[in-house]
Design a protein around this motif. Structure first.
Motif, PDB file in Angstrom:
ATOM      1  N   LEU A 384     -12.629  38.626  -0.701  1.00  0.00           N
ATOM      2  CA  LEU A 384     -12.565  38.961  -2.121  1.00  0.00           C
ATOM      3  C   LEU A 384     -13.301  37.946  -2.981  1.00  0.00           C
ATOM      4  CD1 LEU A 384      -8.762  39.893  -2.259  1.00  0.00           C
ATOM      5  CD2 LEU A 384     -10.710  41.437  -1.919  1.00  0.00           C
ATOM      6  N   ASN A 385     -13.992  36.996  -2.352  1.00  0.00           N
ATOM      7  CA  ASN A 385     -14.665  35.924  -3.087  1.00  0.00           C
ATOM      8  C   ASN A 385     -16.163  36.148  -3.266  1.00  0.00           C
ATOM      9  OD1 ASN A 385     -12.482  34.154  -3.662  1.00  0.00           O
ATOM     10  ND2 ASN A 385     -12.452  33.485  -1.525  1.00  0.00           N
ATOM     11  N   TYR A 386     -16.625  37.390  -3.104  1.00  0.00           N
ATOM     12  CA  TYR A 386     -18.059  37.664  -3.184  1.00  0.00           C
ATOM     13  C   TYR A 386     -18.352  38.781  -4.187  1.00  0.00           C
ATOM     14  CZ  TYR A 386     -17.779  35.002   1.103  1.00  0.00           C
ATOM     15  OH  TYR A 386     -17.514  34.014   2.033  1.00  0.00           O
ATOM     16  N   PRO A 387     -17.907  38.619  -5.434  1.00  0.00           N
ATOM     17  CA  PRO A 387     -18.110  39.691  -6.423  1.00  0.00           C
ATOM     18  C   PRO A 387     -19.589  39.960  -6.713  1.00  0.00           C
ATOM     19  CG  PRO A 387     -17.370  37.684  -7.496  1.00  0.00           C
ATOM     20  CD  PRO A 387     -17.212  37.459  -6.023  1.00  0.00           C
ATOM     21  N   GLY A 388     -20.449  38.933  -6.586  1.00  0.00           N
ATOM     22  CA  GLY A 388     -21.872  39.135  -6.842  1.00  0.00           C
ATOM     23  C   GLY A 388     -22.491  40.138  -5.879  1.00  0.00           C
ATOM     24  N   GLY A 389     -22.169  39.996  -4.599  1.00  0.00           N
ATOM     25  CA  GLY A 389     -22.688  40.926  -3.604  1.00  0.00           C
ATOM     26  C   GLY A 389     -22.174  42.332  -3.835  1.00  0.00           C
ATOM     27  N   MET A 411     -29.415  39.023 -13.449  1.00  0.00           N
ATOM     28  CA  MET A 411     -28.184  38.602 -12.770  1.00  0.00           C
ATOM     29  C   MET A 411     -27.952  37.129 -13.104  1.00  0.00           C
ATOM     30  SD  MET A 411     -29.228  40.473  -9.161  1.00  0.00           S
ATOM     31  CE  MET A 411     -30.703  39.456  -9.056  1.00  0.00           C
ATOM     32  N   ASP A 412     -26.816  36.837 -13.729  1.00  0.00           N
ATOM     33  CA  ASP A 412     -26.591  35.459 -14.170  1.00  0.00           C
ATOM     34  C   ASP A 412     -26.147  34.563 -13.013  1.00  0.00           C
ATOM     35  OD1 ASP A 412     -23.922  36.019 -13.760  1.00  0.00           O
ATOM     36  OD2 ASP A 412     -23.326  35.853 -15.863  1.00  0.00           O
ATOM     37  N   VAL A 413     -25.972  33.296 -13.295  1.00  0.00           N
ATOM     38  CA  VAL A 413     -25.695  32.295 -12.255  1.00  0.00           C
ATOM     39  C   VAL A 413     -24.412  32.593 -11.479  1.00  0.00           C
ATOM     40  CG1 VAL A 413     -25.169  29.861 -11.827  1.00  0.00           C
ATOM     41  CG2 VAL A 413     -27.045  30.481 -13.378  1.00  0.00           C
ATOM     42  N   PRO A 414     -23.269  32.900 -12.145  1.00  0.00           N
ATOM     43  CA  PRO A 414     -22.064  33.199 -11.362  1.00  0.00           C
ATOM     44  C   PRO A 414     -22.260  34.372 -10.403  1.00  0.00           C
ATOM     45  CG  PRO A 414     -21.493  32.782 -13.648  1.00  0.00           C
ATOM     46  CD  PRO A 414     -22.985  32.858 -13.592  1.00  0.00           C
ATOM     47  N   GLY A 419     -22.804  36.030  -3.774  1.00  0.00           N
ATOM     48  CA  GLY A 419     -23.116  37.119  -2.852  1.00  0.00           C
ATOM     49  C   GLY A 419     -24.452  37.796  -3.032  1.00  0.00           C
ATOM     50  N   ILE A 420     -25.175  37.509  -4.101  1.00  0.00           N
ATOM     51  CA  ILE A 420     -26.460  38.172  -4.318  1.00  0.00           C
ATOM     52  C   ILE A 420     -27.546  37.474  -3.511  1.00  0.00           C
ATOM     53  CG2 ILE A 420     -28.291  38.527  -6.028  1.00  0.00           C
ATOM     54  CD1 ILE A 420     -26.138  39.219  -8.042  1.00  0.00           C
ATOM     55  N   THR A 421     -28.266  38.223  -2.711  1.00  0.00           N
ATOM     56  CA  THR A 421     -29.415  37.721  -1.960  1.00  0.00           C
ATOM     57  C   THR A 421     -30.534  38.748  -2.052  1.00  0.00           C
ATOM     58  OG1 THR A 421     -28.881  38.768   0.167  1.00  0.00           O
ATOM     59  CG2 THR A 421     -27.830  36.637  -0.306  1.00  0.00           C
ATOM     60  N   LEU A 473     -20.898  49.089 -20.969  1.00  0.00           N
ATOM     61  CA  LEU A 473     -20.293  48.618 -19.719  1.00  0.00           C
ATOM     62  C   LEU A 473     -20.298  49.747 -18.704  1.00  0.00           C
ATOM     63  CD1 LEU A 473     -18.737  46.371 -18.180  1.00  0.00           C
ATOM     64  CD2 LEU A 473     -16.632  47.376 -19.085  1.00  0.00           C
ATOM     65  N   LEU A 474     -20.931  49.501 -17.545  1.00  0.00           N
ATOM     66  CA  LEU A 474     -20.971  50.500 -16.475  1.00  0.00           C
ATOM     67  C   LEU A 474     -19.791  50.358 -15.532  1.00  0.00           C
ATOM     68  CD1 LEU A 474     -24.775  50.585 -15.534  1.00  0.00           C
ATOM     69  CD2 LEU A 474     -23.495  52.171 -16.977  1.00  0.00           C
ATOM     70  N   HIS A 475     -19.540  49.147 -15.056  1.00  0.00           N
ATOM     71  CA  HIS A 475     -18.397  48.924 -14.183  1.00  0.00           C
ATOM     72  C   HIS A 475     -18.080  47.434 -14.102  1.00  0.00           C
ATOM     73  CE1 HIS A 475     -21.957  49.186 -11.364  1.00  0.00           C
ATOM     74  NE2 HIS A 475     -21.545  47.955 -11.182  1.00  0.00           N
ATOM     75  N   THR A 476     -16.885  47.149 -13.633  1.00  0.00           N
ATOM     76  CA  THR A 476     -16.447  45.767 -13.433  1.00  0.00           C
ATOM     77  C   THR A 476     -16.259  45.511 -11.942  1.00  0.00           C
ATOM     78  OG1 THR A 476     -14.116  46.359 -13.647  1.00  0.00           O
ATOM     79  CG2 THR A 476     -15.277  45.718 -15.658  1.00  0.00           C
ATOM     80  N   THR A 477     -16.329  44.248 -11.576  1.00  0.00           N
ATOM     81  CA  THR A 477     -16.149  43.845 -10.179  1.00  0.00           C
ATOM     82  C   THR A 477     -15.063  42.791 -10.116  1.00  0.00           C
ATOM     83  OG1 THR A 477     -18.515  44.223  -9.813  1.00  0.00           O
ATOM     84  CG2 THR A 477     -17.298  43.017  -8.114  1.00  0.00           C
ATOM     85  N   LYS A 478     -14.115  42.988  -9.247  1.00  0.00           N
ATOM     86  CA  LYS A 478     -12.983  42.073  -9.147  1.00  0.00           C
ATOM     87  C   LYS A 478     -13.235  40.990  -8.097  1.00  0.00           C
ATOM     88  CE  LYS A 478      -9.449  45.394 -10.607  1.00  0.00           C
ATOM     89  NZ  LYS A 478      -9.062  44.627 -11.823  1.00  0.00           N
TER      90      LYS A 478
END
Length: 540
Positions: A384-389, A411-414, A419-421, A473-478
């Motif tokens: 659950l620690n990869y909201p960016g991906g 895509m901002d720094v957080p 998870g973003i690659t 706002l399109l969607h949120t990620t937890k």
């Protein structure tokens, strides 16, 4: 090797794969390796102008040798998948899974090699009656059992951290050579090579192995100097030649990192810990419950000389690294298989000894099961620690579903740290540009061109300036936000009060999914938000 040993080997591979399946994304500390592998696979090695590291070099350079090896091994399976039509035609996230699988497999093979050499060593000792206390041995099975029940080493074995990419498997091969006895000098060569190329902290393990081998008279002083020097020279030459090419200036990355972090003292900015922290904090955290640590006391006392040499090298490594104020568990990760191996020797001895208390045998058999349960929980929570991906995958799905082309998403720094690659980006045919500008000045210059945002900022008003279009706002990620004990207390009370509705739902579905859904909803909060730019006069 017996049937149980082969089963143990298979379980090591499957356990690493299971952790990979649960957490397919990567974090910021893994970004250099995964981006480098991506660029090598996509652009080749003769034109590096588009490589990620030239735009985002990081604080210190890192070696390309590990990514080169992983990319080379990954190329064939990726081409096979492409030929069979199994490769996704939209993004390269499946390629990231293949790359991480290769990393996990190399580490698994390193563990298996070390396990098999230890099993063979103890079988030789028993067969030749060199060790009367080991009347029969199952060290290989014990090692597999104790290893797969650990969270840290299994979870991270497929992750592209520099410590785990090529370096860790080479260390385990070197340690296995020491167990073989006659090839110890080649082990020093491999350890010295790995120290210079991959992780300079391995110099402590190399020195510890050399001292232990010298004291045990398994190598001569001249052999130690010759093979250690040869490994260091070969490593320095390879790293200097290859890494200077990729970084476009003369560099020996591990030496640069040493001067920056240790000599320059920059590493303390990431936090400091007391001298005893590895013993009182890191190791007890890795081994929960601390069965392996207790079994090391017994294991070392009955271990063959070759295994004692590995143990002494591991203890020496931890001791030397304890002098460095900045501490991380991954700096001593190379000692974990050794400690587990010594503990396996102790467990094997206690099980085969008639003098052992029955409760001791029960503890050895059952405590790893509790470790395994804890590892499963940790793995699920860590996923659950990869909201960016997750957010990037959600955005890509939106692009495909709505047939969006020729757009720019910032895509901002957080988001990029979680998870973003480049593997997660859509193929070029969609012409979606993924902006990762970090500085405020760069963002301001590019702001009018952004069509979408993936950001940790929740309020659209922060993105709206006078005279500019607004954001939808399109969607949120937890993401994981912490364990709330009152929730679990209330859940237990509700189950008792209402005749166990959740338990009955689990039984009916024959799955833990209902429980996971309830728990996940109560340990996560909104972390990232995906916005779309809309015109003030537009209703789309």
């Amino acid at each position: 090797m017996g049937q149980l040993s082969r089963v143990g080997s298979l379980l090591i591979i499957l356990t690493i794969g299971a952790h990979l399946y649960v957490s397919p994304y990567t974090k910021v500390e893994e970004s250099f390796t995964i981006q480098a592998v991506h660029d090598i696979l996509k652009y080749g090695i003769f034109d590096i102008s588009k490589f990620d590291h030239l735009q985002y070099p990081g604080v210190v350079p890192r070696t390309f040798i590990g990514p080169l090896v992983i990319a080379a091994i990954s190329y064939v399976p990726l081409e096979i998948l492409k030929m069979l039509g199994l490769k996704s035609s939209t993004s390269n996230l499946d390629a990231q899974l293949v790359v991480r699988s290769i990393i996990g497999l190399t580490n698994a093979l390193g563990f298996i090699y070390l396990k098999n050499r230890a099993q063979e060593l103890l079988e030789r000792r028993v067969n030749t009656h060199e060790n009367k206390t080991l009347k029969k041995t199952s060290i290989g099975t014990m090692f597999s059992f104790l290893l797969i029940s650990q969270f840290h080493i299994m979870y991270y074995s497929s992750r592209p951290l520099p410590n785990f990419v090529v370096a860790f498997p080479l260390v385990n091969v070197a340690l296995g050579l020491i167990l073989e006895g006659k090839r110890a000098r080649f082990a020093l060569l491999i350890l010295a090579f790995s120290s210079i190329v991959f992780r300079l902290e391995l110099a402590a393990l190399t020195a510890g192995a050399a001292l232990a081998l010298l004291i045990a008279r398994r190598v001569s002083f001249s052999e130690t100097v010759r093979f250690g020097s040869l490994g260091a020279v070969l490593g320095a030459a390879a790293s200097l030649y290859l890494d200077s090419y990729f970084w476009q200036n003369w560099t020996l990355p591990e030496l640069d990192a040493f001067f920056f972090n240790v000599v320059g003292g920059e590493s303390v900015k990431w936090g400091t810990m007391p001298f005893h922290a590895y013993l009182t904090n890191s190791l007890p955290t890795i081994f929960v419950p601390p069965l392996v640590l207790f079994l090391n006391i017994v294991g070392f006392s009955v271990a063959p000389q070759e295994l004692k040499i590995l143990a002494q090298a591991a203890y020496f490594h931890i001791f030397v690294l304890s002098f460095q104020p900045h501490k991380e568990w991954r700096f001593i990760v190379y000692t974990i298989p050794v400690l587990t191996l010594v503990a396996s020797c102790g467990a094997s001895h206690l099980f085969s000894s008639r003098r052992s208390n029955f409760l001791v045998k029960v503890a050895i058999g059952t405590l790893p099961l509790s470790s395994l349960v804890i590892a499963i929980v940790f793995s699920l929570v860590s996923s659950l620690n990869y909201p960016g991906g997750v957010a990037l995958s959600q955005f890509n799905h939106c692009v495909l579903e709505n047939k969006i082309t020729n757009a720019i998403v910032h895509m901002d720094v957080p988001a990029c740290m979680t998870g973003i690659t480049k593997f997660g980006e859509l193929d070029d045919k969609y012409n979606i540009q993924y902006d990762k500008s970090e500085t405020l000045a760069a963002q301001r210059r590019a702001w009018p061109t952004f069509d979408y945002l993936i950001s940790a900022i929740a309020e659209p008003k922060h993105f709206t300036v006078p005279g500019e279009n607004s954001w939808e706002l399109l969607h949120t990620t937890k993401a994981f936000s912490g364990i709330r004990l009152p929730f679990f207390k209330q859940l237990a009370q509700d189950e008792l009060k209402n005749n166990f509705p959740l338990a009955r739902q689990i039984l009916r579905s024959r799955s833990l999914f209902p429980l996971m859904t309830v728990v996940q909803a109560n340990i996560t909060d909104d972390a990232l938000y995906t916005f779309r730019r809309i015109s003030s006069n537009s209703d789309t």
